[in-house]
Design a protein around this motif. Structure first.
Motif, PDB file in Angstrom:
ATOM      1  N   LEU A 205       1.168   9.930   4.715  1.00 15.63           N
ATOM      2  CA  LEU A 205       0.784   9.778   6.127  1.00 15.63           C
ATOM      3  C   LEU A 205      -0.674  10.158   6.348  1.00 15.63           C
ATOM      4  CD1 LEU A 205       1.681   9.348   9.153  1.00 15.63           C
ATOM      5  CD2 LEU A 205       2.070  11.833   9.197  1.00 15.63           C
ATOM      6  N   VAL A 206      -1.060  11.328   5.841  1.00 18.44           N
ATOM      7  CA  VAL A 206      -2.398  11.858   6.100  1.00 18.44           C
ATOM      8  C   VAL A 206      -3.469  11.111   5.313  1.00 18.44           C
ATOM      9  CG1 VAL A 206      -3.864  13.902   5.919  1.00 18.44           C
ATOM     10  CG2 VAL A 206      -1.501  14.133   6.702  1.00 18.44           C
ATOM     11  N   ARG A 207      -3.181  10.802   4.057  1.00 17.55           N
ATOM     12  CA  ARG A 207      -4.194  10.213   3.183  1.00 17.55           C
ATOM     13  C   ARG A 207      -4.268   8.689   3.262  1.00 17.55           C
ATOM     14  NH1 ARG A 207      -5.641  13.612  -1.010  1.00 17.55           N
ATOM     15  NH2 ARG A 207      -7.234  12.031  -1.444  1.00 17.55           N
ATOM     16  N   ILE A 208      -3.164   8.043   3.601  1.00 14.69           N
ATOM     17  CA  ILE A 208      -3.116   6.583   3.534  1.00 14.69           C
ATOM     18  C   ILE A 208      -2.838   5.938   4.899  1.00 14.69           C
ATOM     19  CG2 ILE A 208      -2.054   4.586   2.429  1.00 14.69           C
ATOM     20  CD1 ILE A 208      -3.529   6.392   0.468  1.00 14.69           C
ATOM     21  N   GLU A 209      -1.711   6.291   5.489  1.00 14.77           N
ATOM     22  CA  GLU A 209      -1.220   5.529   6.646  1.00 14.77           C
ATOM     23  C   GLU A 209      -2.036   5.764   7.915  1.00 14.77           C
ATOM     24  OE1 GLU A 209       3.471   5.203   5.351  1.00 14.77           O
ATOM     25  OE2 GLU A 209       2.714   7.066   6.248  1.00 14.77           O
ATOM     26  N   LEU A 210      -2.303   7.030   8.262  1.00 15.66           N
ATOM     27  CA  LEU A 210      -3.096   7.288   9.463  1.00 15.66           C
ATOM     28  C   LEU A 210      -4.502   6.713   9.369  1.00 15.66           C
ATOM     29  CD1 LEU A 210      -2.029  10.879  10.613  1.00 15.66           C
ATOM     30  CD2 LEU A 210      -1.565   8.694  11.743  1.00 15.66           C
ATOM     31  N   PRO A 211      -5.210   6.868   8.236  1.00 13.97           N
ATOM     32  CA  PRO A 211      -6.533   6.228   8.150  1.00 13.97           C
ATOM     33  C   PRO A 211      -6.484   4.711   8.340  1.00 13.97           C
ATOM     34  CG  PRO A 211      -6.333   7.901   6.461  1.00 13.97           C
ATOM     35  CD  PRO A 211      -4.975   7.757   7.080  1.00 13.97           C
ATOM     36  N   LEU A 212      -5.474   4.052   7.742  1.00 14.73           N
ATOM     37  CA  LEU A 212      -5.375   2.606   7.898  1.00 14.73           C
ATOM     38  C   LEU A 212      -4.930   2.209   9.308  1.00 14.73           C
ATOM     39  CD1 LEU A 212      -3.817   1.524   4.473  1.00 14.73           C
ATOM     40  CD2 LEU A 212      -6.182   1.295   5.249  1.00 14.73           C
ATOM     41  N   ALA A 213      -4.248   3.126   9.989  1.00 12.42           N
ATOM     42  CA  ALA A 213      -3.806   2.844  11.360  1.00 12.42           C
ATOM     43  C   ALA A 213      -4.863   3.195  12.400  1.00 12.42           C
ATOM     44  CB  ALA A 213      -2.521   3.625  11.662  1.00 12.42           C
ATOM     45  N   LEU A 214      -6.012   3.707  11.962  1.00  3.38           N
ATOM     46  CA  LEU A 214      -7.049   4.140  12.904  1.00  3.38           C
ATOM     47  C   LEU A 214      -7.473   3.070  13.915  1.00  3.38           C
ATOM     48  CD1 LEU A 214      -9.607   6.495  11.097  1.00  3.38           C
ATOM     49  CD2 LEU A 214      -8.337   6.911  13.207  1.00  3.38           C
TER      50      LEU A 214
ATOM     51  N   VAL B  15       0.841  -1.198   0.000  1.00  2.00           N
ATOM     52  CA  VAL B  15       0.000   0.000   0.000  1.00  2.00           C
ATOM     53  C   VAL B  15       0.872   1.241   0.000  1.00  2.00           C
ATOM     54  CG1 VAL B  15      -1.713   1.318   1.311  1.00  2.00           C
ATOM     55  CG2 VAL B  15      -1.946  -1.164   1.090  1.00  2.00           C
ATOM     56  N   ARG B  16       1.916   1.239   0.827  1.00  2.00           N
ATOM     57  CA  ARG B  16       2.833   2.378   0.858  1.00  2.00           C
ATOM     58  C   ARG B  16       3.527   2.560  -0.487  1.00  2.00           C
ATOM     59  NH1 ARG B  16       4.141   0.140   6.009  1.00  2.00           N
ATOM     60  NH2 ARG B  16       6.069  -0.742   5.146  1.00  2.00           N
ATOM     61  N   GLU B  17       3.936   1.445  -1.088  1.00  2.00           N
ATOM     62  CA  GLU B  17       4.608   1.530  -2.386  1.00  2.00           C
ATOM     63  C   GLU B  17       3.659   2.051  -3.464  1.00  2.00           C
ATOM     64  OE1 GLU B  17       5.997  -2.398  -3.001  1.00  2.00           O
ATOM     65  OE2 GLU B  17       7.544  -2.291  -1.428  1.00  2.00           O
TER      66      GLU B  17
END
Length: 228
Positions: free
Chosen positions: A139-148, A124-126
């Motif tokens: 971070l804002v659009r992908i990682e933080l939402p998935l880390a919720l 996903v990061r790639e």
């Protein structure tokens, strides 16, 4: 805030008395309101500090150990000792209580946020990088939402533990429901008074936890589809 309680003597000293609750409803509600306010403010402040710390630990892996170690050490310091350290600088008031309980909430929020960020799939990061997202955008659009889910788990644990810890603020006269519990010990171990404060602490923790669960379901609709 000081709580002056009046109640009708109960020779049987039961563990619960509606008469006590009715006679002191205003005082009990004031204590509950103060307790809820202190808890919510403390968790919010802790989240505003802990999430950026977790992001730093996630971006710069050598910092993960020191950040977790620091918050872990703060978590192990006895609360009464922290009050003694902080009170001479911040005085006897809300700021001191908030400072102490915020320090205890940091560990669980940081740890669960880091865990949530680390669980974001590498592919996903790639893919986000391939779409042109920079570090902040990813971070804002992908990682933080998935880390919720991980972040919310940390918030839930921090909230429940903070509800319990706020009662210790009674040592400086800002313990919310802890004032009622402590007053019960002072009043010849008046059980109904102690139990009323204790039950309200438990109920407050349950209500706040359920609210966070509901918020989590609203913010992570993809998990609802998965569990269904």
């Amino acid at each position: 805030m000081s709580f002056r309680l009046s109640y009708r003597a109960d020779p049987g000293n039961p563990w619960f008395s509606w008469q006590y609750v009715r006679d002191n409803s205003d005082t009990v509600l004031d204590a509950l309101r103060e307790h809820a306010t202190l808890t919510l403010r403390a968790v919010l402040i802790a989240a505003l500090i802990a999430v950026p710390l977790a992001v730093l630990a996630y971006w710069f892996r050598p910092l993960t150990g020191p950040i977790l170690a620091l918050t872990g050490v703060l978590y192990t310091v006895p609360s009464l000792a922290l009050f003694a350290f902080v009170a001479p600088y911040l005085g006897i008031g809300v700021a001191t209580v908030l400072s102490v309980v915020v320090l205890y909430a940091l560990l669980v929020i940081v740890r669960n946020t880091v865990a949530g960020l680390n669980q974001v799939p590498a592919e996903v990061r790639e893919a986000a990088e391939g779409m042109g997202y920079g570090r902040w955008g990813r971070l804002v659009r992908i990682e933080l939402p998935l880390a919720l889910p991980g972040i919310l788990t940390g918030l839930r644990l921090a909230t429940v533990s903070t509800v319990a810890l706020v009662t210790v603020g009674v040592v400086i006269g800002r313990g919310g429901l802890g004032q009622i519990i402590f007053a019960g010990f002072q009043n010849n171990l008046y059980k109904a008074q102690i139990m009323t404060g204790t039950l309200l602490c438990v109920l407050l923790a349950l209500v706040l936890d359920l609210l966070l669960v509901g918020a989590g379901r609203l913010l992570t609709p993809w998990l609802r589809g998965r569990t269904g």
